[in-house]
Scaffold this motif. Structure first.
Motif, PDB file in Angstrom:
ATOM      1  N   ARG A  42      -4.416   6.698 -11.812  1.00  9.19           N
ATOM      2  CA  ARG A  42      -3.483   5.598 -11.591  1.00  9.19           C
ATOM      3  C   ARG A  42      -4.017   4.329 -12.220  1.00  9.19           C
ATOM      4  N   SER A  43      -3.086   3.494 -12.653  1.00  2.00           N
ATOM      5  CA  SER A  43      -3.451   2.155 -13.112  1.00  2.00           C
ATOM      6  C   SER A  43      -2.816   1.158 -12.160  1.00  2.00           C
ATOM      7  N   PRO A 109      -9.181  -2.343  -5.446  1.00  2.00           N
ATOM      8  CA  PRO A 109     -10.330  -2.813  -4.650  1.00  2.00           C
ATOM      9  C   PRO A 109     -11.455  -1.776  -4.662  1.00  2.00           C
ATOM     10  N   PRO A 110     -12.668  -2.191  -4.345  1.00  2.00           N
ATOM     11  CA  PRO A 110     -13.792  -1.242  -4.329  1.00  2.00           C
ATOM     12  C   PRO A 110     -13.697  -0.295  -3.127  1.00  2.00           C
ATOM     13  N   GLU A 111     -14.429   0.800  -3.207  1.00  2.00           N
ATOM     14  CA  GLU A 111     -14.524   1.720  -2.068  1.00  2.00           C
ATOM     15  C   GLU A 111     -15.329   1.041  -0.964  1.00  2.00           C
ATOM     16  N   PRO A 112     -15.047   1.293   0.285  1.00  2.00           N
ATOM     17  CA  PRO A 112     -14.096   2.255   0.840  1.00  2.00           C
ATOM     18  C   PRO A 112     -12.685   1.677   1.009  1.00  2.00           C
ATOM     19  N   PHE A 113     -12.487   0.427   0.630  1.00  2.00           N
ATOM     20  CA  PHE A 113     -11.183  -0.212   0.828  1.00  2.00           C
ATOM     21  C   PHE A 113     -10.092   0.471  -0.003  1.00  2.00           C
ATOM     22  N   ARG A 114     -10.440   0.912  -1.191  1.00  2.00           N
ATOM     23  CA  ARG A 114      -9.462   1.578  -2.051  1.00  2.00           C
ATOM     24  C   ARG A 114      -8.924   2.833  -1.362  1.00  2.00           C
ATOM     25  N   TRP A 115      -9.831   3.665  -0.838  1.00  2.00           N
ATOM     26  CA  TRP A 115      -9.422   4.908  -0.182  1.00  2.00           C
ATOM     27  C   TRP A 115      -8.606   4.611   1.070  1.00  2.00           C
ATOM     28  N   LEU A 116      -9.068   3.682   1.886  1.00  2.00           N
ATOM     29  CA  LEU A 116      -8.337   3.339   3.107  1.00  2.00           C
ATOM     30  C   LEU A 116      -6.935   2.830   2.780  1.00  2.00           C
ATOM     31  N   GLY A 117      -6.840   1.947   1.807  1.00  2.00           N
ATOM     32  CA  GLY A 117      -5.538   1.421   1.404  1.00  2.00           C
ATOM     33  C   GLY A 117      -4.627   2.514   0.874  1.00  2.00           C
ATOM     34  N   ALA A 118      -5.192   3.418   0.074  1.00  2.00           N
ATOM     35  CA  ALA A 118      -4.400   4.513  -0.486  1.00  2.00           C
ATOM     36  C   ALA A 118      -3.856   5.407   0.626  1.00  2.00           C
ATOM     37  N   MET A 119      -4.669   5.687   1.646  1.00  2.00           N
ATOM     38  CA  MET A 119      -4.217   6.541   2.744  1.00  2.00           C
ATOM     39  C   MET A 119      -3.123   5.850   3.571  1.00  2.00           C
TER      40      MET A 119
END
Length: 157
Positions: A42-43, A109-119
């Motif tokens: 994704r971009s 955003p950097p991990e872990p925020f990217r993963w949390l936001g994606a979920m």
């Protein structure tokens, strides 16, 4: 190299099959040949981007296809070919000089925020689509969270 899990069958095969057959009843008896997993590409704005890796003339890249790879792959091939050729014909300059040859136009955003936001966004999209499929009202917060996926190439109704 990639993770072995990417070649494993999708854990979403059953719900995807049910949805496919609900939308296309004529395919109810057609067996599913295969399923797989893999990383998402994704971009930030949902568009692919191309360039030379760290200014190196002999290393080019194309990333960010955002799940829409058929047309973009042909366009990307034209762009990458124009980037690697020393001498570009006049008609190929449009590919080398197009706006997609700009590198990424933003970052997640950097991990872990990217993963949390994606979920959070993914689950909101699932709830929203389930409510729509069942002709139920969609929760306001799910509508708002689902809008965040627009930039990632997720089309919404």
């Amino acid at each position: 190299r990639h993770l072995a899990e990417f070649d494993a069958p999708s854990r979403y095969l059953a719900p995807l099959t049910r949805t496919l057959r609900r939308f296309f009843p004529a395919l109810a008896e057609v067996p599913i040949a295969a399923s797989w997993c893999g990383a998402s590409d994704r971009s930030v704005d949902g568009l692919p981007f191309f360039g030379h890796w760290r200014g190196q003339p002999n290393v080019v890249y194309g990333l960010g296809y955002s799940g829409n790879g058929v047309a973009q792959s042909w366009i990307g091939g034209q762009i990458l070919a124009a980037l690697v050729c020393d001498e570009v014909r006049e008609e190929e300059k449009q590919w080398r000089d197009c706006a997609l040859v700009s590198g990424p136009r933003g970052y997640f955003p950097p991990e872990p925020f990217r993963w949390l936001g994606a979920m959070v966004v993914r689950n909101a999209i699932r709830r929203k689509e389930r409510a729509e499929d069942e002709n139920r009202p969609v929760a306001w917060y799910d509508k708002q969270l689902a809008k965040l996926a627009d930039a990632a190439g997720k089309a919404d109704k």
